[in-house]
Design an enzyme around this catalytic site. Structure first.
Site, PDB file in Angstrom:
ATOM      1  N   HIS A   1     -12.965   9.707  -7.315  1.00 18.29           N
ATOM      2  CA  HIS A   1     -11.989   9.773  -8.406  1.00 18.29           C
ATOM      3  C   HIS A   1     -10.876  10.791  -8.148  1.00 18.29           C
ATOM      4  O   HIS A   1     -10.375  11.442  -9.059  1.00 18.29           O
ATOM      5  CB  HIS A   1     -12.683  10.024  -9.748  1.00 18.29           C
ATOM      6  CG  HIS A   1     -13.376   8.796 -10.245  1.00 18.29           C
ATOM      7  ND1 HIS A   1     -14.603   8.416  -9.781  1.00 18.29           N
ATOM      8  CD2 HIS A   1     -12.984   7.848 -11.117  1.00 18.29           C
ATOM      9  CE1 HIS A   1     -14.959   7.277 -10.373  1.00 18.29           C
ATOM     10  NE2 HIS A   1     -13.988   6.899 -11.178  1.00 18.29           N
TER      11      HIS A   1
ATOM     12  N   CYS B   1       0.805  -1.229   0.000  1.00 19.28           N
ATOM     13  CA  CYS B   1       0.000   0.000   0.000  1.00 19.28           C
ATOM     14  C   CYS B   1       0.838   1.279   0.000  1.00 19.28           C
ATOM     15  O   CYS B   1       0.307   2.376  -0.026  1.00 19.28           O
ATOM     16  CB  CYS B   1      -0.981   0.004   1.172  1.00 19.28           C
ATOM     17  SG  CYS B   1      -2.264  -1.240   0.994  1.00 19.28           S
TER      18      CYS B   1
ATOM     19  N   GLU C   1     -13.241  -0.464   2.838  1.00 17.41           N
ATOM     20  CA  GLU C   1     -12.196  -0.275   1.841  1.00 17.41           C
ATOM     21  C   GLU C   1     -12.169  -1.421   0.835  1.00 17.41           C
ATOM     22  O   GLU C   1     -11.928  -1.212  -0.345  1.00 17.41           O
ATOM     23  CB  GLU C   1     -10.847  -0.174   2.577  1.00 17.41           C
ATOM     24  CG  GLU C   1      -9.672   0.086   1.689  1.00 17.41           C
ATOM     25  CD  GLU C   1      -8.396   0.265   2.481  1.00 17.41           C
ATOM     26  OE1 GLU C   1      -8.195   1.364   3.033  1.00 17.41           O
ATOM     27  OE2 GLU C   1      -7.611  -0.691   2.553  1.00 17.41           O
TER      28      GLU C   1
END
Length: 149
Positions: A75, A25, A136
């Protein structure tokens, strides 16, 4: 009258990277987030009020969350502004990408804290934020409860 909890769910796509993290990550990647917002209050008991019987109109809650969270984070790519990721953020912004620089490591845990503050600031005095759940992945989520804070 009884206190009632109502929940509205939202979804948005957001990218992020965790600076200094020791796993995958640390790379820029994205998630299809699902946010559940639960508020608590007493239904309006004035039958002359157009919102009679409601704790809060779902459309009013939707407006708050959409304006302060969904429309901002959807986005976008989120970076901690106190890391070297700001260089990458600037390059992306120069290429017309939607980039958010925040004061925290953009983990689900920290994002849900940020979201709680944003929502609490917009709710009417008669309504309290009860909890948030920020999912998530299909199997991973962070939760925030007013009773814990």
């Amino acid at each position: 009258m009884s206190k009632i909890r109502i929940t509205k769910q939202f979804s948005f796509e957001t990218g992020h990277a965790l600076y200094g993290y020791d796993g995958k990550c640390r790379n820029v990647h994205g998630h299809s987030y699902k946010l559940s917002v639960t508020v608590i209050g007493t239904p309006i008991d004035n039958n002359n009020n157009v919102k009679y019987g409601m704790v809060i109109d779902f459309s009013d809650l939707k407006k708050i969350v959409k304006e302060d969270i969904v429309d901002v984070f959807d986005h976008a790519t989120v970076f901690n502004k106190n890391t070297p990721h700001v260089e990458l953020a600037k390059e992306l912004q120069d290429r017309d990408h939607n980039v958010l620089l925040v004061d925290y490591q953009p983990t689900s845990e920290m994002m849900v804290i940020d979201f709680a503050e944003k929502i609490k600031n917009r709710l009417p005095n008669t309504i309290q934020l009860h909890s948030l759940k920020l999912q998530e992945t299909a199997t991973s989520y962070a939760e925030w409860y007013a009773s814990d804070n």
